[in-house]
Enzyme design. Structure first.
Site, PDB file in Angstrom:
ATOM      1  CE  LYS A  35       2.002  -0.162  -2.909  1.00  9.96           C
ATOM      2  NZ  LYS A  35       1.693   1.276  -3.000  1.00  9.96           N
ATOM      3  NE  ARG A 133       0.249   8.883  -0.374  1.00 12.10           N
ATOM      4  CZ  ARG A 133       0.843   7.706  -0.517  1.00 12.10           C
ATOM      5  NH1 ARG A 133       0.976   7.171  -1.722  1.00 12.10           N
ATOM      6  NH2 ARG A 133       1.318   7.065   0.532  1.00 12.10           N
TER       7      ARG A 133
END
Length: 358
Positions: A35, A133
């Site tokens: 990423k 999360r």
């Protein structure tokens, strides 16, 4: 052309060898996260040469699609790290061999789509160990068992394992205690369903510090590494990993104006282009350089000039302002910068940044 990311492939391979060695020491398979460098094809090609790396992983299915064929030709697998959006299910099954998931509704869609594509799709069920999360909350063990039971009934989705994410949102540091809790849940799943989970994924670059200390729980057998690979940092305590480079990727930007001006703007101070009220230091008259890169491209707060005599004063969307009074620059010269994770991520994402491979 400038601005220019300068990518040192030898240093990148050194960093890769270093994190591979640490993963081996911990008995962990390795997902390299692509990423932060936006699945740059040259960097991906270097990763694919490494026999130990089994998985290439990314949060964006578009990035995975750009290299899925290469990964499969190399005998490796692709992993989607961000929970799948319902709108991208077909592409997830098409390009990702494995995906991280936390909800049965999405997993059912993956099963249906995998059937339509005549494929098997592996899922790693995420467990939230307190970072808050993604993941099923670790205290909801009955719900976790129910979801695992439903997955095991599916024909085209495979329960490959469970995983955890720590430090990204809540900044909760991976410890033997919370990772041990993940292992305990894995063992309860295995006992209840008489199975063996292939993957117990113990987190990201914030977990790697536990391996040299011998504190990674034995059942953790996978880590997902991005920043520790590309920048040489463990992210629990922001320490450099011994034997890595933090300048495998640097930025080079060009000076487009160089003038001696006051260091304090003149007039009433309002808000800047980003709605912030700036604060200025009075340095008297200084040599001010404007460089052709700005907040549209990067995070200037995450840039450090390699020339320690030059200081970043601030930035607008297109311009970086520097104090270069102590250096003898001229118009058209370039300045090099080291980068933190946020600055690197934005620069690789920006279409206005050139790339030079060293």
């Amino acid at each position: 052309m400038y601005p220019q990311l300068r990518i040192d492939l030898a240093k990148i391979n050194n960093n890769l060898d270093t994190v591979v060695s640490i993963a081996k020491q911990g008995g962990c398979s390795l997902m390299i996260v692509t990423k932060s460098f936006c699945a740059d094809q040259r960097i991906v090609a270097e990763i694919l040469k490494n026999d130990y790396v089994q998985f290439l992983a990314d949060s964006r299915i578009q990035n995975i699609a750009s290299y899925a064929d290469q990964v499969h030709m190399a005998g490796k697998e692709t992993v989607l790290l961000r929970l799948p959006m319902m709108s991208e299910i077909a592409d997830v099954v098409r390009y990702a061999d494995v995906s991280l998931n936390s909800g049965l509704d999405t997993i059912k869609l993956l099963d249906k789509e995998a059937a339509a594509q005549n494929k098997k799709h592996k899922v790693i069920l995420m467990i939230d160990m307190g970072d808050l999360r993604e993941g099923m909350f670790f205290k909801d063990e009955a719900a976790i068992m129910d979801v695992c039971g439903e997955i095991l009934k599916m024909d085209h989705v495979v329960l490959e394992g469970i995983g955890v994410n720590l430090s990204c949102y809540g900044a909760i540091i991976p410890k033997p205690e919370n990772l041990g809790g993940l292992c305990a849940i894995a063992e309860k799943i295995e006992k209840k369903f008489s199975i063996r989970l292939n993957i117990i994924s113990g987190g990201n670059s914030s977990s790697i510090y536990l391996i040299p200390k011998g504190e990674l729980p034995a059942r953790i057998n996978n880590v997902r590494l991005g920043e520790s690979f590309i920048l040489g940092n463990e992210t629990a305590y922001s320490n450099r990993i011994e034997g890595t480079y933090n300048d495998a990727v640097t930025l080079r930007a060009q000076i487009i104006e160089l003038k001696n001006k006051p260091s304090l703007p003149i007039g009433d101070v309002g808000v800047d282009a980003f709605g912030q009220v700036p604060v200025y230091e009075d340095r008297g008259n200084i040599d001010r350089a404007i460089l052709a890169v700005g907040k549209q491209d990067t995070n200037p707060d995450g840039m450090t000039p390699l020339n320690t005599k030059a200081d970043i004063l601030g930035a607008s969307s297109d311009h970086l302002i520097m104090d270069v009074t102590k250096e003898d620059y001229k118009l058209g010269d370039t300045v090099d910068f080291s980068l933190d994770y946020g600055a690197l991520l934005k620069l690789f994402t920006s279409q206005y940044i050139d790339r030079e491979y060293i």
